[in-house]
Design an enzyme around this catalytic site. Sequence first.
Site, PDB file in Angstrom:
ATOM      1  N   SER B  53       0.827  -1.211   0.000  1.00  0.00           N
ATOM      2  CA  SER B  53       0.000   0.000   0.000  1.00  0.00           C
ATOM      3  C   SER B  53       0.862   1.263   0.000  1.00  0.00           C
ATOM      4  CB  SER B  53      -0.941  -0.004   1.203  1.00  0.00           C
ATOM      5  OG  SER B  53      -0.209  -0.062   2.402  1.00  0.00           O
ATOM      6  N   HIS B  54       2.145   1.134   0.328  1.00  0.00           N
ATOM      7  CA  HIS B  54       3.034   2.302   0.316  1.00  0.00           C
ATOM      8  C   HIS B  54       4.214   2.144  -0.627  1.00  0.00           C
ATOM      9  CE1 HIS B  54       0.796   2.993   4.067  1.00  0.00           C
ATOM     10  NE2 HIS B  54       0.909   4.245   3.717  1.00  0.00           N
ATOM     11  N   ARG B  58       1.932   4.051  -4.772  1.00  0.00           N
ATOM     12  CA  ARG B  58       1.833   5.473  -4.407  1.00  0.00           C
ATOM     13  C   ARG B  58       2.372   6.427  -5.475  1.00  0.00           C
ATOM     14  NH1 ARG B  58      -0.506   7.174   0.820  1.00  0.00           N
ATOM     15  NH2 ARG B  58      -1.550   5.191   1.160  1.00  0.00           N
ATOM     16  N   LEU B 130       5.323   4.717   7.664  1.00  0.00           N
ATOM     17  CA  LEU B 130       6.039   5.415   8.734  1.00  0.00           C
ATOM     18  C   LEU B 130       7.213   4.591   9.271  1.00  0.00           C
ATOM     19  CD1 LEU B 130       5.942   8.111  10.222  1.00  0.00           C
ATOM     20  CD2 LEU B 130       4.381   7.086  11.882  1.00  0.00           C
ATOM     21  N   ASP B 184       4.251  -0.210  12.950  1.00  0.00           N
ATOM     22  CA  ASP B 184       3.744   0.979  12.250  1.00  0.00           C
ATOM     23  C   ASP B 184       2.256   0.753  12.124  1.00  0.00           C
ATOM     24  OD1 ASP B 184       2.927   2.900  10.430  1.00  0.00           O
ATOM     25  OD2 ASP B 184       4.287   2.286   8.835  1.00  0.00           O
ATOM     26  N   GLY B 193      -4.539   3.337   2.590  1.00  0.00           N
ATOM     27  CA  GLY B 193      -3.981   2.623   1.439  1.00  0.00           C
ATOM     28  C   GLY B 193      -4.600   1.239   1.271  1.00  0.00           C
ATOM     29  N   ASP B 194      -4.921   0.589   2.393  1.00  0.00           N
ATOM     30  CA  ASP B 194      -5.527  -0.746   2.304  1.00  0.00           C
ATOM     31  C   ASP B 194      -6.972  -0.671   1.817  1.00  0.00           C
ATOM     32  OD1 ASP B 194      -3.248  -2.177   3.041  1.00  0.00           O
ATOM     33  OD2 ASP B 194      -3.633  -1.862   5.173  1.00  0.00           O
ATOM     34  N   PRO B 311       6.183  -8.008  15.647  1.00  0.00           N
ATOM     35  CA  PRO B 311       5.899  -6.922  14.705  1.00  0.00           C
ATOM     36  C   PRO B 311       7.135  -6.687  13.833  1.00  0.00           C
ATOM     37  CG  PRO B 311       5.221  -6.307  16.928  1.00  0.00           C
ATOM     38  CD  PRO B 311       5.964  -7.603  17.046  1.00  0.00           C
ATOM     39  N   ASP B 313       8.307  -8.805  11.583  1.00  0.00           N
ATOM     40  CA  ASP B 313       8.868 -10.060  11.066  1.00  0.00           C
ATOM     41  C   ASP B 313       8.474 -10.335   9.620  1.00  0.00           C
ATOM     42  OD1 ASP B 313      10.287 -10.665  13.268  1.00  0.00           O
ATOM     43  OD2 ASP B 313       9.090 -12.395  13.901  1.00  0.00           O
ATOM     44  N   ARG B 314       7.204 -10.081   9.312  1.00  0.00           N
ATOM     45  CA  ARG B 314       6.743 -10.361   7.951  1.00  0.00           C
ATOM     46  C   ARG B 314       7.524  -9.515   6.939  1.00  0.00           C
ATOM     47  NH1 ARG B 314       0.539 -11.051   6.490  1.00  0.00           N
ATOM     48  NH2 ARG B 314       0.336  -9.819   8.384  1.00  0.00           N
TER      49      ARG B 314
END
Lengths: 343, 343
Positions: B53-54, B58, B130, B184, B193-194, B311, B313-314
């Site tokens: 989404s970023h 964009r 962010l 984030d 964005g999603d 948070p 990790d993906r």
Amino acid sequence: MSSPRDPVDTQTISFSDLTELLRQIFMRHGTSAEVAAVLAENCASAERDGSHSHGIFRIKGYLSSLAAGWVDGQAVPKVEDVGAGFVRVDAGGGFAQPAMQAAKALLIEKARTAGIAILAIRNSHHFAALWPDVEPFAQEGLVALSVVNSMTCVVPHDAQKPLFGTNPIAFAAPRAGGQPIVFDMATSAIAHGDVQIAAREGRLLPPGMGVDRAGHPTEDPKAILDGGALLPFGGYKGSALSMMVELLSAALTGGNFSFGFDMSTKPGAQTPWTGQMIIVIDPDKGSGHAFAERSEELVRQMHGVGQQRMPGDRRYRQREQSLAEGIVLSTDDLNRLKALASA
Amino acid sequence: MSSPRDPVDTQTISFSDLTELLRQIFMRHGTSAEVAAVLAENCASAERDGSHSHGIFRIKGYLSSLAAGWVDGQAVPKVEDVGAGFVRVDAGGGFAQPAMQAAKALLIEKARTAGIAILAIRNSHHFAALWPDVEPFAQEGLVALSVVNSMTCVVPHDAQKPLFGTNPIAFAAPRAGGQPIVFDMATSAIAHGDVQIAAREGRLLPPGMGVDRAGHPTEDPKAILDGGALLPFGGYKGSALSMMVELLSAALTGGNFSFGFDMSTKPGAQTPWTGQMIIVIDPDKGSGHAFAERSEELVRQMHGVGQQRMPGDRRYRQREQSLAEGIVLSTDDLNRLKALASA
């Protein structure tokens, strides 16, 4: 006419009389004069503002922890100045509020000079609401953010067993046209004190607040307190914030994580032995403009889109009423407090 | 065998080639070389890490805002040193990322010396994720917290009309045994964005994410984008955090609130013209102990209670794969980017 509730015999007491009564209780139960004064004002303020889960309801837990020798009511905080914006305090196994009090003047001076300052408290017990720790900074025109970890009772998102504490975040900011904007939120779906009160009053909780000892969702506060656990608010986001609170309150300060201490060694222990972090900012350094005017504009706009109540408003209204008419306590509670003060 | 999805023709591109391609696109569309380099790396990093989404999604919005004259792609940030722990930047109506880049060395120096430092960016456009703003500090052993406000699209809790932006909070902390812990999170129930991606892909959203133009709950992303609005995550708590983001990103920096600018005067404008705040802390000043060892201990314990994924990790896993095998783009997208680079 009959009421669904039994009428409770009540009395009123002034804020200053309640503070003095609580001060005597703390003194009688092993704290120093300094510690008694700080805790008494903190606890009376919560009762005055209608924060009942952190008012006189907590006295029993305070005294139990003191009697158990789990918390040191005589501890003298050691304040260290470690940078232009950094103060740290070893609370010496005592309460967090006297530790903050000992560092407060230095913290404010640093925030005004450097623009921002941080206070890292370790080896401390925090058993109170968090908003009283941030509101005073906003009353002086500063912005404050504080986090404190507590004791294992929250299951991280997607985990099976509890690890985090209720780990609240509190924030305070001045505004030009009224009392500061202040919030104090547990990162758990519900505060532990509110679960205790619901259990005491025999009320069920809304869904999504916690799990029982087998890890199954429950609305029974007693099942949560009896080996169950709470859930974070807002799913994985609240869980990430709770993790952040552990990192800032414990890893950063040198205090214990919420899972890092064993209360079973001291029967009667109730207060979490962890750490606390407070950041204080001089907001007018941001742009040279008056922050409080900008925050007032935000409040106007929030009212404009229909938000009736700002965070903190309910407390301010209750405070005004308590200061004008006295704080209402049940006669039973008041008698119990008086007995403790002369015990 | 048939697949429910049409196969998409894809190609791979290396991270450095994608960065260079995006740099050329920004240069060709009116940015300075400095701005192009910063934005290209930022956008390519998001694509590399699977933050679709970023990522290149964009680019259209960036170029539209540049073409509209809404954002100044040539702006030179003005950095001011206003205290031992305070840096502020006037981004000059340009993008936030080059403004942060201009102040970054000073900010890190102050954080290491004073123990904590704050960067207040105003008059800036932030159109990216962010996490890229905070992760680099954690890679250097520092703790970072950033907030940025955006544009009115979130209805405050208990209000009737939108006021706040999606107002994300990002946090990064080093750990001894692995990549930094980084989150984030939008303070809205879903990132804007999603919603755009769901609308593009024709998917419905889960309940509780937003309202339509009449203020009624909807699961249709198009209804949210067409005059509707988002809701905060986690009810009144997420709403209070979103308010805090407005206060710190706008009131404190001197930037615009999310409701404080009118994009309709510049048709094609898409980037929010607001402010951003970043706090950087030297965590080892807290207790004299190694923060990264403590945070590693927290990660171990989180895994121990069953939390599979930390948070960030993906993103790290996708990053590793992208760096090893290249970033997968649809041939259409890649051709479109190549056309923009030579346009």
